[in-house]
Write an enzyme that holds these catalytic residues in place. Structure first.
Site, mmCIF file in Angstrom:
data_model
loop_
_atom_site.group_PDB
_atom_site.id
_atom_site.type_symbol
_atom_site.label_atom_id
_atom_site.label_comp_id
_atom_site.label_asym_id
_atom_site.label_seq_id
_atom_site.Cartn_x
_atom_site.Cartn_y
_atom_site.Cartn_z
ATOM 1 N N ASP A 1 14.402 2.680 4.643
ATOM 2 C CA ASP A 1 13.549 2.062 3.626
ATOM 3 C C ASP A 1 14.341 1.500 2.455
ATOM 4 O O ASP A 1 14.092 0.376 2.012
ATOM 5 C CB ASP A 1 12.510 3.076 3.102
ATOM 6 C CG ASP A 1 11.424 3.329 4.132
ATOM 7 O OD1 ASP A 1 11.647 2.995 5.311
ATOM 8 O OD2 ASP A 1 10.355 3.856 3.759
ATOM 9 N N PRO B 1 0.831 -1.207 0.000
ATOM 10 C CA PRO B 1 0.000 0.000 0.000
ATOM 11 C C PRO B 1 0.872 1.266 0.000
ATOM 12 O O PRO B 1 1.915 1.279 0.659
ATOM 13 C CB PRO B 1 -0.780 -0.098 1.316
ATOM 14 C CG PRO B 1 -0.684 -1.513 1.746
ATOM 15 C CD PRO B 1 0.589 -2.057 1.168
ATOM 16 N N GLY C 1 3.535 4.054 5.197
ATOM 17 C CA GLY C 1 4.640 3.746 6.105
ATOM 18 C C GLY C 1 5.210 2.359 5.876
ATOM 19 O O GLY C 1 5.983 1.865 6.688
ATOM 20 N N LEU C 2 4.822 1.717 4.772
ATOM 21 C CA LEU C 2 5.322 0.362 4.518
ATOM 22 C C LEU C 2 6.460 0.361 3.490
ATOM 23 O O LEU C 2 6.800 -0.684 2.934
ATOM 24 C CB LEU C 2 4.187 -0.567 4.077
ATOM 25 C CG LEU C 2 3.030 -0.700 5.079
ATOM 26 C CD1 LEU C 2 2.006 -1.736 4.604
ATOM 27 C CD2 LEU C 2 3.520 -1.094 6.470
ATOM 28 N N GLY C 3 7.016 1.526 3.249
ATOM 29 C CA GLY C 3 8.231 1.615 2.414
ATOM 30 C C GLY C 3 8.004 1.369 0.936
ATOM 31 O O GLY C 3 8.919 0.918 0.239
ATOM 32 N N SER C 4 6.802 1.694 0.443
ATOM 33 C CA SER C 4 6.520 1.369 -0.962
ATOM 34 C C SER C 4 7.387 2.190 -1.926
ATOM 35 O O SER C 4 7.886 1.650 -2.918
ATOM 36 C CB SER C 4 5.031 1.526 -1.280
ATOM 37 O OG SER C 4 4.737 2.827 -1.663
ATOM 38 N N SER C 5 7.627 3.473 -1.633
ATOM 39 C CA SER C 5 8.372 4.273 -2.609
ATOM 40 C C SER C 5 9.810 3.788 -2.730
ATOM 41 O O SER C 5 10.343 3.661 -3.835
ATOM 42 C CB SER C 5 8.308 5.771 -2.278
ATOM 43 O OG SER C 5 9.093 6.071 -1.160
ATOM 44 N N ALA C 6 10.433 3.453 -1.591
ATOM 45 C CA ALA C 6 11.824 2.966 -1.656
ATOM 46 C C ALA C 6 11.876 1.613 -2.349
ATOM 47 O O ALA C 6 12.793 1.346 -3.140
ATOM 48 C CB ALA C 6 12.406 2.861 -0.259
ATOM 49 N N ALA C 7 10.875 0.752 -2.086
ATOM 50 C CA ALA C 7 10.878 -0.575 -2.714
ATOM 51 C C ALA C 7 10.794 -0.441 -4.233
ATOM 52 O O ALA C 7 11.504 -1.135 -4.972
ATOM 53 C CB ALA C 7 9.713 -1.411 -2.183
HETATM 54 O O1 PMV Z 1 6.460 6.218 7.311
HETATM 55 P P1 PMV Z 1 7.732 5.920 6.645
HETATM 56 O O2 PMV Z 1 7.870 4.495 6.241
HETATM 57 O O3 PMV Z 1 8.057 6.897 5.564
HETATM 58 O O4 PMV Z 1 8.885 6.022 7.769
HETATM 59 C C1 PMV Z 1 9.361 7.208 8.260
HETATM 60 C C2 PMV Z 1 10.303 6.896 9.376
HETATM 61 C C3 PMV Z 1 10.924 8.123 9.994
HETATM 62 O O5 PMV Z 1 11.790 7.665 11.033
HETATM 63 C C4 PMV Z 1 9.870 9.016 10.619
HETATM 64 C C5 PMV Z 1 11.719 8.937 8.980
HETATM 65 C C6 PMV Z 1 12.916 8.195 8.447
HETATM 66 O O6 PMV Z 1 13.403 8.631 7.385
HETATM 67 O O7 PMV Z 1 13.400 7.237 9.071
#
Ligand code: PMV
Length: 324
Positions: free
Chosen positions: A155, A104, A108-114
């Protein structure tokens, strides 16, 4: 080679988000949810197509140079385009990228980096350049800068290496993931902007350094304890630490009513602990159940009640070539 398909996993941060930006440790695990990117040649420009978002955009060489100068061209894809541009050695080769993802977005599940990691790997394989993992992760970090401003690097690292990863001051310690965690992920489906939330925390830090700094330090200490609990399989202790971590994250203003609703719902179902994961302000939460069977029962029940619960394994595997 005419085309190349690579895939990379999403992630959850178990503990240490936000404090990691200030040099304290964080731990994250790779998920069984993956994205796939197919790279092939085309006449000119860089075309990115996402089946899931139903979006397509073609960048000219000029556009890609604009992104390098930190100008916005097509916001949704600029980070991926920049990673691809770097993998193309900034040469004006015509490349077509097709993205399909189970992860999704903006949760916050790292989709853009993946997606960036998989795009870089597929292009490097197409060019028979075979970048090593460290090079892929470093290029993807550059694309994360376009997406998030000041990313910690978690990520891109986890999408590249998979498994269990401890991250501290830019140093990564990798652990093979040879055990399972009774993890439940709840998605509030409230999209949020990591860059904005990281900035809010920074503003708070600048406003009240003597108050916020000890909170961040405590989060760092908590992560050391969580790592030990995780590796020794002490899920009860890990759960308690997740609960404390959520309280600390809330004190930084990073929670959201929908996150708190899901967290308290799961606590009422006797999970061992629950917290938001990632930047917060929406996105996902995680909980640790007593065992995998309990995790599955709770997930099923909440999905039936209309919540969006993600059931997935963890993945020891990072980025990989799926096919040429
Ligand atoms: O929500 P995400 O997966 O983009 O994670 C952000 C995590 C933070 O610690 C808030 C920022 C970071 O770059 O680590």
């Amino acid at each position: 080679m005419e085309s190349s398909i690579a895939s990379a996993p999403g992630k959850v941060i178990l503990t240490g988000e936000h404090s990691v930006v200030y040099g304290y440790p964080a731990i994250a695990v790779a998920l069984g949810l993956r994205c796939k990117v197919k790279a092939s040649y085309q006449d000119e420009g860089l075309t990115i197509r996402s089946k899931d978002l139903n979006l397509i955009h073609t960048y000219s060489l000029n556009d890609l140079q604009h992104i390098e100068q930190k100008l916005t061209v097509f916001k949704k894809f600029d980070n991926i385009a920049f990673g691809a541009f770097l993998a193309m050695n900034k040469k004006p080769v015509g490349i077509n990228l097709e993205i399909e993802s189970e992860i999704p977005i903006s949760s916050g599940l790292g989709s853009s980096a993946a997606v960036s990691v998989a795009a870089i790997k597929s292009i490097s394989n197409l060019f028979e350049q075979n970048l090593i993992d460290k090079e892929i992760s470093d290029l993807a970090y550059q694309s994360e800068i376009i997406a998030h401003g000041t990313p910690s690097g978690i990520d891109n690292s986890i999408a590249t290496y998979g498994g269990l990863l401890k991250f501290e001051k830019g140093n990564i310690t990798l652990n093979k993931l040879n055990f399972t965690i009774p993890l439940i992920i709840g998605n509030t489906q409230v999209q949020r902007d990591t860059k904005k939330i990281v900035k809010n925390v920074k503003d708070q830090f600048d406003h009240f350094p003597k108050i916020i700094d000890p909170i961040l330090k405590t989060m760092g200490e908590l992560t050391e304890n969580a790592e030990n609990a995780l590796i020794s399989g002490d899920f009860k202790k890990l759960g308690e630490l997740l609960d404390i971590n959520h309280g600390l994250l809330s004190s930084l203003g990073t929670s959201h009513p929908k996150l708190d609703d899901l967290i308290w719902k799961m606590r009422s179902m006797n999970v061992l602990g629950a917290k938001l994961t990632g930047a917060g302000g929406g996105g996902c939460m995680i909980a640790i159940a007593e065992n995998i069977n309990t995790a599955n029962t709770i997930s099923k029940k909440l999905n039936e009640e209309g919540y969006n619960i993600i059931v997935t394994n963890l993945s020891p595997e990072g980025v990989k070539i799926e096919s040429n």
